[in-house]
Design a protein around this motif. Structure first.
Motif, PDB file in Angstrom:
ATOM      1  N   ILE A 108      -1.686  24.807   2.353  1.00  0.00           N
ATOM      2  CA  ILE A 108      -0.567  24.050   1.778  1.00  0.00           C
ATOM      3  C   ILE A 108      -1.088  23.251   0.582  1.00  0.00           C
ATOM      4  O   ILE A 108      -2.292  23.171   0.362  1.00  0.00           O
ATOM      5  CB  ILE A 108       0.046  23.072   2.824  1.00  0.00           C
ATOM      6  CG1 ILE A 108      -1.062  22.175   3.397  1.00  0.00           C
ATOM      7  CG2 ILE A 108       0.769  23.836   3.927  1.00  0.00           C
ATOM      8  CD1 ILE A 108      -0.568  20.967   4.136  1.00  0.00           C
ATOM      9  N   ASP A 109      -0.161  22.644  -0.163  1.00  0.00           N
ATOM     10  CA  ASP A 109      -0.573  21.904  -1.363  1.00  0.00           C
ATOM     11  C   ASP A 109      -1.344  20.635  -0.990  1.00  0.00           C
ATOM     12  O   ASP A 109      -1.174  20.074   0.090  1.00  0.00           O
ATOM     13  CB  ASP A 109       0.660  21.545  -2.203  1.00  0.00           C
ATOM     14  CG  ASP A 109       1.232  22.788  -2.878  1.00  0.00           C
ATOM     15  OD1 ASP A 109       0.570  23.849  -2.840  1.00  0.00           O
ATOM     16  OD2 ASP A 109       2.351  22.700  -3.419  1.00  0.00           O
ATOM     17  N   GLY A 151       6.809  17.785   5.352  1.00  0.00           N
ATOM     18  CA  GLY A 151       6.129  16.509   5.582  1.00  0.00           C
ATOM     19  C   GLY A 151       5.006  16.299   4.571  1.00  0.00           C
ATOM     20  O   GLY A 151       4.365  17.248   4.125  1.00  0.00           O
ATOM     21  N   ILE A 152       4.786  15.038   4.205  1.00  0.00           N
ATOM     22  CA  ILE A 152       3.693  14.696   3.281  1.00  0.00           C
ATOM     23  C   ILE A 152       2.817  13.660   3.974  1.00  0.00           C
ATOM     24  O   ILE A 152       3.274  12.560   4.300  1.00  0.00           O
ATOM     25  CB  ILE A 152       4.245  14.143   1.951  1.00  0.00           C
ATOM     26  CG1 ILE A 152       5.175  15.184   1.300  1.00  0.00           C
ATOM     27  CG2 ILE A 152       3.091  13.764   1.019  1.00  0.00           C
ATOM     28  CD1 ILE A 152       5.742  14.771  -0.031  1.00  0.00           C
ATOM     29  N   ASP A 153       1.575  14.037   4.202  1.00  0.00           N
ATOM     30  CA  ASP A 153       0.618  13.124   4.846  1.00  0.00           C
ATOM     31  C   ASP A 153      -0.336  12.635   3.764  1.00  0.00           C
ATOM     32  O   ASP A 153      -1.201  13.378   3.293  1.00  0.00           O
ATOM     33  CB  ASP A 153      -0.136  13.865   5.956  1.00  0.00           C
ATOM     34  CG  ASP A 153      -0.956  12.907   6.826  1.00  0.00           C
ATOM     35  OD1 ASP A 153      -1.225  11.774   6.378  1.00  0.00           O
ATOM     36  OD2 ASP A 153      -1.325  13.305   7.941  1.00  0.00           O
ATOM     37  N   GLY A 190       2.231  21.608  12.010  1.00  0.00           N
ATOM     38  CA  GLY A 190       2.963  20.385  12.335  1.00  0.00           C
ATOM     39  C   GLY A 190       4.039  20.024  11.325  1.00  0.00           C
ATOM     40  O   GLY A 190       4.544  18.906  11.341  1.00  0.00           O
ATOM     41  N   GLY A 191       4.396  20.954  10.441  1.00  0.00           N
ATOM     42  CA  GLY A 191       5.500  20.675   9.518  1.00  0.00           C
ATOM     43  C   GLY A 191       5.100  19.862   8.300  1.00  0.00           C
ATOM     44  O   GLY A 191       5.931  19.206   7.671  1.00  0.00           O
ATOM     45  N   VAL A 192       3.826  19.930   7.948  1.00  0.00           N
ATOM     46  CA  VAL A 192       3.334  19.209   6.763  1.00  0.00           C
ATOM     47  C   VAL A 192       3.076  20.229   5.662  1.00  0.00           C
ATOM     48  O   VAL A 192       2.434  21.248   5.891  1.00  0.00           O
ATOM     49  CB  VAL A 192       2.032  18.439   7.102  1.00  0.00           C
ATOM     50  CG1 VAL A 192       1.396  17.843   5.856  1.00  0.00           C
ATOM     51  CG2 VAL A 192       2.337  17.350   8.120  1.00  0.00           C
ATOM     52  N   THR A 193       3.576  19.954   4.469  1.00  0.00           N
ATOM     53  CA  THR A 193       3.406  20.906   3.355  1.00  0.00           C
ATOM     54  C   THR A 193       2.570  20.326   2.215  1.00  0.00           C
ATOM     55  O   THR A 193       2.270  21.047   1.269  1.00  0.00           O
ATOM     56  CB  THR A 193       4.771  21.363   2.816  1.00  0.00           C
ATOM     57  OG1 THR A 193       5.540  20.207   2.500  1.00  0.00           O
ATOM     58  CG2 THR A 193       5.506  22.217   3.845  1.00  0.00           C
ATOM     59  N   THR A 194       2.236  19.050   2.290  1.00  0.00           N
ATOM     60  CA  THR A 194       1.326  18.456   1.301  1.00  0.00           C
ATOM     61  C   THR A 194       0.467  17.407   2.005  1.00  0.00           C
ATOM     62  O   THR A 194       0.986  16.582   2.763  1.00  0.00           O
ATOM     63  CB  THR A 194       2.100  17.736   0.167  1.00  0.00           C
ATOM     64  OG1 THR A 194       3.052  18.631  -0.407  1.00  0.00           O
ATOM     65  CG2 THR A 194       1.142  17.249  -0.928  1.00  0.00           C
ATOM     66  N   ILE A 195      -0.830  17.444   1.715  1.00  0.00           N
ATOM     67  CA  ILE A 195      -1.692  16.324   2.129  1.00  0.00           C
ATOM     68  C   ILE A 195      -2.253  15.677   0.860  1.00  0.00           C
ATOM     69  O   ILE A 195      -2.382  16.339  -0.171  1.00  0.00           O
ATOM     70  CB  ILE A 195      -2.859  16.768   3.035  1.00  0.00           C
ATOM     71  CG1 ILE A 195      -3.772  17.791   2.334  1.00  0.00           C
ATOM     72  CG2 ILE A 195      -2.358  17.301   4.362  1.00  0.00           C
ATOM     73  CD1 ILE A 195      -5.124  17.977   2.998  1.00  0.00           C
ATOM     74  N   VAL A 196      -2.555  14.394   0.969  1.00  0.00           N
ATOM     75  CA  VAL A 196      -3.348  13.750  -0.074  1.00  0.00           C
ATOM     76  C   VAL A 196      -4.609  13.238   0.624  1.00  0.00           C
ATOM     77  O   VAL A 196      -4.545  12.355   1.493  1.00  0.00           O
ATOM     78  CB  VAL A 196      -2.591  12.616  -0.794  1.00  0.00           C
ATOM     79  CG1 VAL A 196      -3.435  12.109  -1.968  1.00  0.00           C
ATOM     80  CG2 VAL A 196      -1.228  13.100  -1.301  1.00  0.00           C
ATOM     81  N   VAL A 251       8.284  26.835   8.555  1.00  0.00           N
ATOM     82  CA  VAL A 251       7.787  26.003   7.449  1.00  0.00           C
ATOM     83  C   VAL A 251       7.642  26.867   6.210  1.00  0.00           C
ATOM     84  O   VAL A 251       7.026  27.940   6.263  1.00  0.00           O
ATOM     85  CB  VAL A 251       6.413  25.372   7.795  1.00  0.00           C
ATOM     86  CG1 VAL A 251       5.887  24.541   6.624  1.00  0.00           C
ATOM     87  CG2 VAL A 251       6.505  24.514   9.054  1.00  0.00           C
ATOM     88  N   LEU A 252       8.232  26.400   5.107  1.00  0.00           N
ATOM     89  CA  LEU A 252       8.047  27.081   3.825  1.00  0.00           C
ATOM     90  C   LEU A 252       7.255  26.170   2.902  1.00  0.00           C
ATOM     91  O   LEU A 252       7.558  24.969   2.787  1.00  0.00           O
ATOM     92  CB  LEU A 252       9.387  27.404   3.157  1.00  0.00           C
ATOM     93  CG  LEU A 252      10.255  28.454   3.838  1.00  0.00           C
ATOM     94  CD1 LEU A 252      11.255  27.797   4.768  1.00  0.00           C
ATOM     95  CD2 LEU A 252      11.000  29.274   2.794  1.00  0.00           C
TER      96      LEU A 252
END
Ligand code: DUC
Ligand code: ZN
Ligand code: ZN
Length: 474
Positions: free
Chosen positions: A124-125, A60-62, A90-96, A442-443
């Motif tokens: 995460i990234d 996921g990307i938030d 929560g299955g997020v691998t990138t936030i901005v 999650v990876l």
């Protein structure tokens, strides 16, 4: 280089769902194969993950979070460490996240400050948008520099919060002209803050000070008006791409739809709180409890003439709304939301939700509002394309970062502080929600960070993502 095989899952992308095995070499996906294709390689894989009966989706990307945001005399309560761990759960691998230029500070200082807060902290990234808190010659020059040299290619302005983040129409026009020249995306908090402040002052003078008046003083017409104005200004500024954040209102959405039908590069996001929470069940609770849901734009009634929730779901299906983010901006009740006891205008604005977006939106699949493909598109793929991270992020394909979530549709998630959420909040905006589906594994870039109900990641694993220009323009 570690090799991981994910076997027997259903891989979901915006264009379909297929049974496929996924081979990961180090940090990237190296191949997808029909089930069994890689089985010969299995003995040489360092890890094999069985995804039987599960979906395999891009991480996921938030694209809208506020870690440690200074607001209303306090700071958003998640650090980059706690917030990114919660996101991973929560299955997020990138936030901005939204870097802030504070009044009196240069844009570069604001950005450097955000790098200092995040570096070495994230699970995460992460990338940054830049909030421009003061439009002037220097900050306009900085917008160009950030776009060309710093991997920060989107800028947020506020038509709300006079005296804090607010920009007037002339400042907005100048910033939009600059963004148009350098190809950047303009993001907009679209609410008429000048009119809202009049309504707030009148409400307080009447003695209407409870949290419920937060929504009453921010009517949807003032979101629609500002959205319209932003669209007009973007046109005048050379058709700069415009992305309206946290859309909550059916009448505002009509403005976006009209611009899109005219072929404009005008986009919008909504957030789970606007799709699932109602004014009546939240802000209008007795006493001060409604403070938990004070955020801007505000939660709205589904019974209003604009049928906000129904139209937001429809807008998501029709791509009038392209992205679902959270606007994650957590504050605790104790000592933070409490700053507004007796005066709703002093309640720090924000709801925490970075941990729950994927499951709340999957619930939309379960209830028939969205397809599985559209879930992935709005929560993973379009966010990557909208903000210049595709195809490195947002898709499971050869060459992409191995940001992968294994999703179990046969389990349920119970949301709440009592169920030990991981965000640094002493309440949950979704307390007691039970939704179908749960993150299994999650990876992040090939490294397992969540493994069946355990966090196995580490602080500092997450890297800063230098973003390109938007890849979503018409
Ligand atoms: N809205 C919020 O609810 N919080 C932070 C800033 C914003 O625009
Ligand atoms: Zn905003
Ligand atoms: Zn925000």
């Amino acid at each position: 280089m570690a090799r991981t095989l994910i076997l027997n899952g259903q891989v979901v992308s915006p264009t379909g769902v297929e049974a496929a095995d996924v081979l990961i070499d180090g940090e990237t996906v190296s191949a997808l194969g029909t089930p069994g294709f890689f089985t010969e390689a299995a003995p040489t894989a360092d890890a094999v993950i069985d995804a039987s009966g599960k979906y395999v989706i891009p991480g996921g990307i938030d694209v809208h979070t506020h870690m440690e945001l200074p607001f209303g005399g306090t700071f958003a309560s998640d650090t980059f460490e706690s917030g990114t761990v919660a996101a991973a759960w929560g299955g997020v691998t990138t936030i901005v996240d939204m870097a802030v230029q504070r009044t009196g500070e240069s844009v570069q200082e604001g950005l450097a400050d955000w790098h200092r807060k995040a570096e070495g902290e994230c699970a995460i990234d992460y990338g940054f948008h830049q909030i421009i808190g003061g439009v002037d010659d220097e900050s306009l020059k900085a917008m160009r520099y950030l776009t060309e040299h710093e991997g920060v290619t989107s800028f947020k302005l506020f038509m709300a919060y006079p005296g804090v983040f607010y920009s007037d129409d002339g400042q907005i026009l100048r910033a939009m002209q600059t963004a148009s020249e350098c190809g950047a995306m303009m993001m907009m908090h679209a609410e008429n803050g000048i009119a809202i402040d009049v309504l707030v002052a009148q409400s307080l003078a009447r003695g209407d000070t409870d949290p419920r008046y937060h929504a009453e003083t921010r009517p949807s017409a003032l979101e629609a008006e500002a959205t319209h104005r932003a669209i007009v200004l973007a046109k005048v500024a050379g058709n700069v791409p415009l992305y309206v954040v946290h859309m909550s209102a059916g009448d505002a959405l009509e403005e976006i739809a009209a611009a899109r039908h005219a072929g404009r590069n005008v986009f919008a996001e909504t957030c789970p709180q606007y799709l699932w929470l109602t004014l009546e069940e939240t802000l209008q609770r007795p006493g001060f409890e409604g403070a938990k849901w004070v955020c801007s734009t505000p939660l709205r009634s589904p019974n209003d003439e604009h049928h906000h929730q129904e139209n937001l779901w429809k807008g998501l299906r029709m791509n009038e709304l392209a992205v679902v983010s959270t606007d994650h901006c957590p504050f605790c009740m104790k000592d933070q939301k409490e700053l507004g006891l007796g005066d709703f205008s002093k309640i720090p604005n924000g709801i925490g939700g970075v941990e729950h977006r994927m499951e709340l939106m999957y619930q939309g699949v379960v209830t028939g509002e969205l397809t599985l493909e559209r879930w992935v598109e709005t929560c993973c793929t379009t966010p990557a394309r909208m903000f210049g991270m595709y195809p490195r992020k947002g898709i499971i394909a050869p060459g992409a970062d191995a940001d992968v979530v294994i999703w179990d549709p046969n389990r349920q998630t119970t949301i709440g502080v009592n169920d030990k959420h991981h965000m640094n909040m002493d309440y949950s905006a979704y307390e007691g929600f039970v939704v179908d589906g749960k993150v299994d594994t999650v990876l992040s870039r090939g490294t397992v960070v969540i493994e069946r109900d355990s966090y196995v990641g580490r602080k500092g694993h997450g890297r800063f993502i230098e973003r390109e220009l938007s890849q979503y323009l018409v």
